[in-house]
Design an enzyme around this catalytic site. Structure first.
Site, mmCIF file in Angstrom:
data_model
loop_
_atom_site.group_PDB
_atom_site.id
_atom_site.type_symbol
_atom_site.label_atom_id
_atom_site.label_comp_id
_atom_site.label_asym_id
_atom_site.label_seq_id
_atom_site.Cartn_x
_atom_site.Cartn_y
_atom_site.Cartn_z
ATOM 1 N N THR A 168 -7.941 -5.186 7.820
ATOM 2 C CA THR A 168 -6.551 -4.919 8.170
ATOM 3 C C THR A 168 -6.434 -3.456 8.579
ATOM 4 O OG1 THR A 168 -5.710 -4.207 6.003
ATOM 5 C CG2 THR A 168 -5.862 -6.594 6.403
ATOM 6 N N GLY A 169 -5.518 -3.189 9.501
ATOM 7 C CA GLY A 169 -5.390 -1.830 10.014
ATOM 8 C C GLY A 169 -6.589 -1.416 10.839
ATOM 9 N N ALA A 170 -7.221 -2.386 11.512
ATOM 10 C CA ALA A 170 -8.445 -2.099 12.266
ATOM 11 C C ALA A 170 -8.197 -1.233 13.496
ATOM 12 C CB ALA A 170 -9.122 -3.403 12.677
ATOM 13 N N ILE A 194 -9.501 5.015 10.412
ATOM 14 C CA ILE A 194 -10.447 4.606 9.375
ATOM 15 C C ILE A 194 -10.829 3.142 9.542
ATOM 16 C CG2 ILE A 194 -10.704 4.216 6.890
ATOM 17 C CD1 ILE A 194 -9.111 6.778 6.429
ATOM 18 N N GLY A 195 -9.851 2.288 9.858
ATOM 19 C CA GLY A 195 -10.148 0.875 10.061
ATOM 20 C C GLY A 195 -11.127 0.639 11.190
ATOM 21 N N SER A 225 -6.309 6.443 -1.670
ATOM 22 C CA SER A 225 -6.108 7.849 -1.286
ATOM 23 C C SER A 225 -6.348 8.747 -2.481
ATOM 24 C CB SER A 225 -4.679 8.055 -0.785
ATOM 25 O OG SER A 225 -4.362 9.430 -0.682
ATOM 26 N N TYR A 258 4.076 7.341 -1.773
ATOM 27 C CA TYR A 258 2.705 7.082 -1.329
ATOM 28 C C TYR A 258 1.734 7.186 -2.503
ATOM 29 C CZ TYR A 258 -1.512 7.630 1.591
ATOM 30 O OH TYR A 258 -2.747 7.490 2.178
#
Length: 242
Positions: A7-9, A13-14, A137, A150
Site C-alpha cells: 500500500t502506498g506504492a 518509500i513504497g 515512524s 501522527y
C-alpha cells in the site's frame, strides 16, 4: 512466486520497497490513492525489467471507511505478504487539529491496516507462512510536538505489530515494523530548507535517509533471512534517537 501487496506504492518509500522486492523475485500489487501516473510508471518500469513477474496497480482511498473493501475486491490472488506504507502527516498544534483530519488519519493508519490484515492474514494462517511489515515512524517511538496525532497513530501501529506478531507467530507468520527517522521524501517539502539543515545537524550521520535504504530494510524483513525476526519495531534513523 511470492505475491506481495504494497500500500502506498506510489510514494517514495513504497516505491523503493517495490523495486527492492521486485529485484528479489516477488510479484506485486501496487496500491495507490491519487497518484495513478506514478503507480503506472512504476509498474511499467518493473514489468520491463522483470518480465517473468506480474505488477498490477490497484486503487483505493484507505482514509475512507470503504477503502479496504475497495482494495480487497481488486486482489485476484492470495497474498503472501503485505507492506503497509500508506501514511500522511499533519503538522499543527494539538488544539488546532481538525476533526476531519483526526478521523481520516486514524482510518488510514489504524483502522484500515487492522481491517485489511484481518482479511489477508486468513490464507497466511492456512498456509502457515506469511510476512507483514508496517512503515511506522520514529515519532511513534519518541513522540513529536506539533505532530501529536501522527505520533499517536504510529505508536498505535507499533503496539499493533507487537500484539499481532504474538498471535500469528505459531502459524509461521512474521509481523514487524520499520520506524524511519527523517527520510528524503516529498513529505519533507513542508519544511523549509533551513529547518531541514537543522535536522541534519541533529542527526549524528549528518544526513537524511534515502528511501532506498528504508526499502532495503523492508525487503530484508520480507525475506527468508528474517524468518526469526518477529514483533519488532526496527528504527532506521542514523543514530538520531537510539
Amino acid at each position: 512466486m511470492k505475491k506481495i501487496l504494497i500500500t502506498g506504492a506510489s510514494g517514495a518509500i513504497g516505491s523503493a520497497a517495490a523495486r527492492s522486492l521486485a529485484h528479489s523475485g516477488a510479484s506485486l500489487f501496487l496500491h495507490y490513492y491519487e497518484a495513478e501516473a506514478a503507480a503506472q510508471k512504476l509498474a511499467v518500469a518493473l514489468s520491463k525489467k522483470y518480465m517473468k513477474q506480474e505488477f498490477r496497480c490497484v486503487q483505493a482511498d484507505l482514509s475512507e471507511t470503504d477503502g479496504t473493501d475497495t482494495l480487497l475486491k481488486q486482489l485476484n490472488a492470495p497474498i503472501d505478504g503485505v507492506v503497509y506504507a500508506s501514511g500522511n502527516s499533519d503538522i499543527n498544534l494539538f488544539q488546532d487539529v481538525k476533526e476531519e483530519t483526526i478521523q481520516k488519519t486514524i482510518q488510514l493508519q489504524m483502522t484500515s491496516p487492522f481491517r485489511l490484515l484481518q482479511q489477508l492474514v486468513q490464507p497466511m494462517i492456512h498456509e502457515k507462512t506469511g510476512k507483514i511489515v508496517l512503515v511506522s515512524s520514529i515519532w511513534g517511538l519518541e513522540g513529536a510536538a506539533t505532530e501529536v496525532l501522527y505520533s499517536m497513530v504510529k505508536g498505535g501501529q507499533n503496539a499493533f505489530v507487537k500484539a499481532l506478531a504474538k498471535e500469528v507467530a505459531p502459524s509461521g507468520i512474521t509481523v514487524n515494523a520499520v520506524a524511519p527517522g527523517a527520510v528524503d521524501t516529498p513529505m519533507m517539502n513542508k519544511f523549509s530548507q533551513e529547518d531541514i539543515e537543522l535536522v541534519k545537524e541533529e542527526i549524528p550521520m549528518g544526513r537524511l535517509a534515502a528511501p532506498e535504504e528504508v526499502g532495503a530494510l523492508i525487503n530484508f524483513l520480507m525475506s527468508p533471512s528474517a524468518s526469526y525476526i518477529n514483533g519488532q519495531v526496527i528504527s532506521i534513523n542514523g543514530a538520531w534517537h537510539c
